[in-house]
Motif scaffolding. Structure first.
Motif, short mmCIF file in Angstrom:
data_model
loop_
_atom_site.label_atom_id
_atom_site.label_comp_id
_atom_site.label_asym_id
_atom_site.label_seq_id
_atom_site.Cartn_x
_atom_site.Cartn_y
_atom_site.Cartn_z
N VAL A 180 0.83 -1.19 0.00
CA VAL A 180 0.00 0.00 0.00
C VAL A 180 0.88 1.26 0.00
O VAL A 180 0.63 2.22 -0.74
CB VAL A 180 -0.93 -0.04 1.23
CG1 VAL A 180 -1.54 1.31 1.47
CG2 VAL A 180 -2.01 -1.10 1.06
N ILE A 221 2.41 1.89 -3.45
CA ILE A 221 1.49 2.54 -4.39
C ILE A 221 1.45 4.03 -4.14
O ILE A 221 1.49 4.85 -5.06
CB ILE A 221 0.07 1.94 -4.28
CG1 ILE A 221 0.09 0.45 -4.59
CG2 ILE A 221 -0.89 2.66 -5.23
CD1 ILE A 221 -1.26 -0.23 -4.40
N ALA A 263 -0.55 -2.49 -7.44
CA ALA A 263 -2.01 -2.52 -7.35
C ALA A 263 -2.56 -3.89 -7.75
O ALA A 263 -3.56 -4.36 -7.20
CB ALA A 263 -2.63 -1.44 -8.22
N ALA A 264 -1.88 -4.55 -8.71
CA ALA A 264 -2.36 -5.87 -9.16
C ALA A 264 -2.39 -6.87 -8.01
O ALA A 264 -3.39 -7.56 -7.79
CB ALA A 264 -1.46 -6.39 -10.29
N ALA A 270 -1.98 -6.04 -4.68
CA ALA A 270 -2.65 -5.47 -3.50
C ALA A 270 -4.14 -5.77 -3.53
O ALA A 270 -4.75 -6.03 -2.48
CB ALA A 270 -2.40 -3.96 -3.43
N GLY A 271 -4.74 -5.76 -4.73
CA GLY A 271 -6.16 -6.10 -4.84
C GLY A 271 -6.43 -7.52 -4.37
O GLY A 271 -7.35 -7.78 -3.60
N VAL A 272 -5.55 -8.44 -4.81
CA VAL A 272 -5.69 -9.84 -4.39
C VAL A 272 -5.50 -9.96 -2.88
O VAL A 272 -6.27 -10.64 -2.19
CB VAL A 272 -4.65 -10.72 -5.13
CG1 VAL A 272 -4.72 -12.16 -4.64
CG2 VAL A 272 -4.86 -10.66 -6.63
N LEU A 291 -5.95 -7.75 -0.58
CA LEU A 291 -7.07 -7.15 0.16
C LEU A 291 -8.16 -8.20 0.37
O LEU A 291 -8.66 -8.38 1.47
CB LEU A 291 -7.62 -5.94 -0.60
CG LEU A 291 -8.75 -5.19 0.08
CD1 LEU A 291 -8.21 -4.26 1.16
CD2 LEU A 291 -9.58 -4.39 -0.91
N HIS A 292 -8.49 -8.93 -0.70
CA HIS A 292 -9.52 -9.98 -0.59
C HIS A 292 -9.07 -11.10 0.33
O HIS A 292 -9.87 -11.77 0.95
CB HIS A 292 -9.84 -10.55 -1.97
CG HIS A 292 -10.43 -9.55 -2.89
ND1 HIS A 292 -11.49 -8.76 -2.54
CD2 HIS A 292 -10.10 -9.19 -4.15
CE1 HIS A 292 -11.79 -7.96 -3.55
NE2 HIS A 292 -10.96 -8.20 -4.52
N TYR A 313 -4.83 -9.75 3.89
CA TYR A 313 -3.45 -9.40 4.28
C TYR A 313 -3.34 -7.93 4.69
O TYR A 313 -2.36 -7.54 5.28
CB TYR A 313 -2.47 -9.60 3.11
CG TYR A 313 -2.11 -11.02 2.75
CD1 TYR A 313 -2.94 -12.09 3.06
CD2 TYR A 313 -0.92 -11.28 2.09
CE1 TYR A 313 -2.60 -13.38 2.70
CE2 TYR A 313 -0.56 -12.57 1.73
CZ TYR A 313 -1.40 -13.61 2.03
OH TYR A 313 -1.06 -14.88 1.65
N ILE A 314 -4.32 -7.12 4.25
CA ILE A 314 -4.18 -5.67 4.47
C ILE A 314 -4.98 -5.27 5.70
O ILE A 314 -6.20 -5.22 5.69
CB ILE A 314 -4.63 -4.89 3.22
CG1 ILE A 314 -3.71 -5.27 2.05
CG2 ILE A 314 -4.58 -3.38 3.47
CD1 ILE A 314 -4.02 -4.58 0.75
#
Lengths: 138, 278
Positions: free
Chosen positions: B53, B56, B211-212, B214-216, B218-219, B222-223
């Motif tokens: 994060v 980015i 971002a590629a 980080a999106g995964v 997030l689901h 991990y974030i």
């Protein structure tokens, strides 16, 4: 090719979608996205510390975040209810979405420039990013 | 430790990482994960999420300025982003099955390589204008601003650069870093872009690569917001200040200092990886 005016050979410099105009637009989009995300994260972070600042915390064991902080819909709903963690997460989601929006903007620019090769290439990048952001639920 | 204490300490450390990262040009992302895992005993997965994060945030913030100045080669960036985003999604898939100790060893190696690259002599190579087949077909050749006005350059060895970018994407997702060192290596050394074009285009790509995955992540949970917010705000504030101080700071001394920190962290990560202490 060595003169400043020859920077964008295929589109006239006066065009609204010249490479230079797109660069300015992309720059502004990135700046706005990061600043807005940082502002939301800051608000959420302050709220979080005010409400839970004295609570003990440890990250040495991985539990994974609750569903509330993992899916886009749940994050938005939680943030609207002013849940501090969800507000931070909304800011982080906006931050992750900023480069994705940049790619989308570049795609629009290539479409308007009738640059077929780069419309295709940019579409592939955008599809991969959206897959990661929206569909991957592993 | 209370939430407040952790947030303040992590924000302070992240600020230092962002500041030194911007001043040395190595980026702060490379030291965020070792700092969180070694100093604050954070699980590697939470550390990677928080670090991505912050990567980015800093890359998008800096890219905003560079793109406007006309250094960034947007076509080269977009083309190579195909390789880095595929790599990042592959890396994100792999991260679920690779043991933490192996990741720690890999991280140690990448840190050592970063240190090696940062002390190596940087020779500005001649800008080439000989046309390349791939570069001509994809119209990658461009111009960039110099003291003598706009200068034309030609892009070389596109397939080789593209392949290395795939590796950069995998490492970015696996380790939660921007992989700027490898991206610059591919563009500067392999594809022969002018150095300033390589660094700014690398920076331009880092946000999309991160971002590629980080999106995964997030689901995948991990974030963590409580850990990520001091990291993101700290690194971003440090990087913004670093960019302001760049003209007055003694970057040679800072680079040596930062390289020292990177080497210590590398050895620590290797030790923890081999003894399974992470």
């Amino acid at each position: 090719m060595n003169t400043p005016a020859a920077k964008t050979p295929r589109t006239p410099p006066t065009s609204r979608w010249s490479d230079h105009a797109v660069e300015q637009l992309v720059g502004r989009l990135l700046q706005t996205g990061v600043l807005a995300a940082a502002a939301i994260v800051l608000v959420g972070g302050v709220l979080l510390l005010v409400r839970h600042g004295s609570a003990p915390v440890s990250y040495s064991v991985f539990h994974g975040e609750p569903e509330l902080l993992r899916s886009i819909g749940a994050i938005v709903r939680g943030a609207l209810a002013m849940d501090p963690q969800a507000v931070v997460q909304l800011g982080l989601l906006l931050l992750i979405a900023t480069p994705v929006a940049r790619v989308a903007l570049t795609l629009v620019a290539f479409i308007l420039q009738h640059d077929r090769t780069y419309v295709l290439i940019t579409s592939v990048v955008l599809a991969l990013l959206l897959y990661g952001l929206i569909f991957d639920k592993t | 430790m209370t939430t407040l204490t952790l947030a303040l300490l992590v924000a302070g450390g992240s600020f230092g990482a962002g500041l030194l990262g911007a001043l040395t040009g190595l980026g702060g992302g490379i030291v965020v994960v070792p700092m969180l895992t070694l100093l604050f005993h954070v699980d590697l997965r939470y550390a990677i999420g928080a670090s991505l994060v912050s990567v980015i945030a800093t890359s998008s913030g800096a890219a905003a300025a560079f793109v406007r100045e006309g250094f960034t080669n947007v076509r080269v960036g977009i083309l190579l982003e195909v390789a880095t985003t595929v790599g990042a999604l592959v890396g994100a898939a792999l991260s679920g099955v690779i043991p933490t100790s192996a990741l720690a060893v890999l991280f140690g190696c990448v840190l050592l390589f970063t240190a090696y690259r940062s002390i190596g002599r940087r020779e500005e190579h001649a800008v080439l204008t000989t046309p390349d087949r791939w570069s001509a077909r994809l119209r990658l050749d461009s111009t960039y601003p110099t003291a003598q006005g706009m200068l034309a350059y030609s892009v070389q060895r596109v397939p080789a650069g593209f392949s290395l970018m795939f590796v950069a994407g995998i490492l970015s997702a696996l380790l939660g870093i921007g992989s700027g060192i490898i991206k610059v290596l591919a563009m500067d050394q392999m594809m022969r872009l002018p150095f300033k074009v390589s660094t700014t285009t690398s920076n331009f790509m880092i946000g999309v690569t991160a971002a590629a995955s980080a999106g995964v992540y997030l689901h995948r949970g991990y974030i963590d917001p409580t850990l990520s917010f001091p990291v993101m705000l700290g690194v971003l504030a440090g990087a913004l200040l670093g960019a302001r101080l760049l003209s007055v700071a003694n970057t040679t001394l800072l680079r040596q200092l930062f390289t020292g920190v990177v080497v210590v962290m590398a050895l620590e990560m290797l030790y923890k990886g081999f003894t399974g202490g992470l």
